[in-house]
Design a protein around this motif. Sequence first.
Motif, PDB file in Angstrom:
ATOM      1  N   PHE A 173      32.230 -17.069  75.612  1.00 10.63           N
ATOM      2  CA  PHE A 173      30.961 -17.748  75.822  1.00 10.63           C
ATOM      3  C   PHE A 173      30.175 -16.989  76.898  1.00 10.63           C
ATOM      4  O   PHE A 173      30.650 -16.005  77.448  1.00 10.63           O
ATOM      5  N   SER A 174      28.985 -17.490  77.201  1.00 12.10           N
ATOM      6  CA  SER A 174      28.180 -16.837  78.237  1.00 12.10           C
ATOM      7  C   SER A 174      28.937 -16.894  79.569  1.00 12.10           C
ATOM      8  O   SER A 174      29.767 -17.793  79.772  1.00 12.10           O
ATOM      9  N   LYS A 199      28.092 -17.904  82.403  1.00 16.25           N
ATOM     10  CA  LYS A 199      27.867 -19.171  83.088  1.00 16.25           C
ATOM     11  C   LYS A 199      28.788 -20.267  82.528  1.00 16.25           C
ATOM     12  O   LYS A 199      29.371 -21.054  83.264  1.00 16.25           O
ATOM     13  N   LEU A 200      28.907 -20.266  81.204  1.00 18.33           N
ATOM     14  CA  LEU A 200      29.753 -21.278  80.567  1.00 18.33           C
ATOM     15  C   LEU A 200      31.229 -20.988  80.820  1.00 18.33           C
ATOM     16  O   LEU A 200      32.027 -21.908  81.043  1.00 18.33           O
ATOM     17  N   TYR A 229      29.824 -28.943  75.647  1.00 16.68           N
ATOM     18  CA  TYR A 229      29.119 -27.837  76.300  1.00 16.68           C
ATOM     19  C   TYR A 229      29.094 -26.593  75.405  1.00 16.68           C
ATOM     20  O   TYR A 229      28.096 -25.880  75.334  1.00 16.68           O
ATOM     21  N   ALA A 230      30.196 -26.342  74.699  1.00 15.71           N
ATOM     22  CA  ALA A 230      30.237 -25.182  73.804  1.00 15.71           C
ATOM     23  C   ALA A 230      29.272 -25.372  72.643  1.00 15.71           C
ATOM     24  O   ALA A 230      28.573 -24.443  72.235  1.00 15.71           O
ATOM     25  N   GLN A 231      29.224 -26.599  72.129  1.00 11.99           N
ATOM     26  CA  GLN A 231      28.297 -26.891  71.037  1.00 11.99           C
ATOM     27  C   GLN A 231      26.849 -26.635  71.465  1.00 11.99           C
ATOM     28  O   GLN A 231      26.045 -26.121  70.696  1.00 11.99           O
ATOM     29  N   ASP A 232      26.540 -27.014  72.704  1.00 17.02           N
ATOM     30  CA  ASP A 232      25.181 -26.778  73.207  1.00 17.02           C
ATOM     31  C   ASP A 232      24.821 -25.295  73.152  1.00 17.02           C
ATOM     32  O   ASP A 232      23.682 -24.927  72.915  1.00 17.02           O
ATOM     33  N   GLU A 233      25.827 -24.446  73.386  1.00 22.76           N
ATOM     34  CA  GLU A 233      25.553 -23.001  73.399  1.00 22.76           C
ATOM     35  C   GLU A 233      25.623 -22.398  71.997  1.00 22.76           C
ATOM     36  O   GLU A 233      24.773 -21.607  71.605  1.00 22.76           O
ATOM     37  N   VAL A 234      26.638 -22.791  71.221  1.00 23.47           N
ATOM     38  CA  VAL A 234      26.871 -22.178  69.909  1.00 23.47           C
ATOM     39  C   VAL A 234      25.964 -22.790  68.831  1.00 23.47           C
ATOM     40  O   VAL A 234      25.576 -22.121  67.886  1.00 23.47           O
TER      41      VAL A 234
END
Lengths: 432, 160
Positions: B3-4, B6-7, B33-38
């Motif tokens: 992930f990024s 930051k994440l 949180y991962a869903q928010d990014e992916v």
Amino acid sequence: MLYNEPSPLEVRVLTRRFGLPNSASIDTYLATDGYKALEKAFDMTPDEIIEEVKTSNLRGRGGAGFPTGMKWGFVPRNSPKPKYIVVNGDESEPGTCKDRLLIENDPHQLIEGVLIAALAVGASRGWIYIRGEYRYLIEIMDKAIAEAYARGYLGKNILGRGFDFDLHTHTGAGAYECGEESALLESLEGKRGVPRIRPPFPAVSGAFQCPTILNNVETFSAVPAIIRDGGAAFAALGTPKNGGTRLFCLSGHVNKPGVYELPMGFNLLRMINEVGGGVRGGRALKAVIPGGSSCPILKAEECDLPMDYDSLAKAKSMLGSGGVIVMDETTDMVKAALRIMKFYQHESCGWCIPCREGTTWLKKLLTRMDEGRGSSNDIDLIADLAKNMLGRTFCPLGDAAAMPTISIVEKFREEFEAKLAASRTQSKFVVV
Amino acid sequence: MTFSPKLEEKFAALLTHYPEGRQRAALIPMLLYAQDEVGAITPELVEEVAKRCGVTPLQVDEVVGYYSMLHRKPLGKYHIQVCTNISCMLVGGEELFEHACKKLGIGHKQVTPDGLFSLEEVECMGACSWAPAIQIGYEFHHKVTPEKLDELIEALRKIQ
């Protein structure tokens, strides 16, 4: 931020910092007696803290109204296991929007309440479980926690008193059921929010199977004032056995909906008329759901009563989570019953049959009734089905679905009958 | 799968927030949180999160199926959630949802063809005293009228 004008009738104890500039910051908190109660609690024994909370007559603000001091007293302090504190910030009972304000405007008050509870039972760690939709509150809370660590109010050797405590936020991901304490603990452990069989209660076996104090955001937020000003002073604000103030969330057909902090025992009609500015459009009051959508409904003529746990219980309803939902004379009660049931059917975890099947069938029956396809025996069937759910489900969600339904059918039966009469399409054969 | 930065930093901290050996507790926050990014809970994400939390992919799947905010298909860039629960219903929440359907030309849990908007009729979001309420992504909007909703949607279209 505040979303409605305060009322001059409010008694501001938990909301006393609301509206101050940077009210969420630790500097504002410290400048307004913040963390003074914690210092005082350090000079008290655990029993003295619990006794003070008992004296305050503080009762659980999440809905059940269990005496908080007594709940804390159930934690076996001599257990060799670590003890934990869990804050229930999964606010999801329809009609309720108060914990949001407490976290947004005064997160340090909540942290201080948690720390005092931790001292009372010797807890080493805590989590603030916040519903996933409240992402911005998690950010506010994380910032407040970081400030508290930086200033020595969390972490190792707090205030140099040899006491260690760690606190974290934990996000939910959308599930009403996780507001039920044992389901919340399952969710905290990374599982589906299915309720646990009790006993053992969380005080004995809670988070990670360790003794745990689990209370609502508002309950913990009341603790600093109780320790700072004394339990007796807090108790005196309310009615006997119903200490303090509470945050009432006025919604629905009132001129000034909003969250207002009022003393326990404040008259409901006065709340609607004087705090809420009366019923919208000068219409007549029809009904009120006094404590969130799971509470039995009150007809207008039943609303002249003090808003505390015992008075509401006497009126065969509940104070619940403080969500006062006001309905005027134009409200379609069949539609209201259906919308409430749709919610519980959606949120039922499906673990136990009376709830899973009961809510599903009640939704079908109420939909049929609302759409004018009902049959004459549906009204009794709805009431009967709901009554058969009461007390027969694993957790209170089944009761939460049944109670408003039973009360609406009993108190507004004529509206169900009117829908039937209007439909004229009664079928002779009904498949149930 | 990574992930990024930051994440990744957030996840490293998250795993320390729970008692030793109980890292499964990080599962739900990690998924959200991962869903928010992916953008969605993909099979690859399930595998990754399972590995990090020390559970099987099946255990992750059963959790994904339970929580209403976790979803396997991507939403629109702007996910509009309209509350129609009792307090909102009393002051026009259902009409607001119907208006949103017409305005966007989509229904419950659907995405516009350009992928810009998705719509969902949601349960109580904790804004009852300032109803009717909507959330766009995680952002609350209170006392929303059909006109105000139109303005919000138009403003988001202009950003594109």
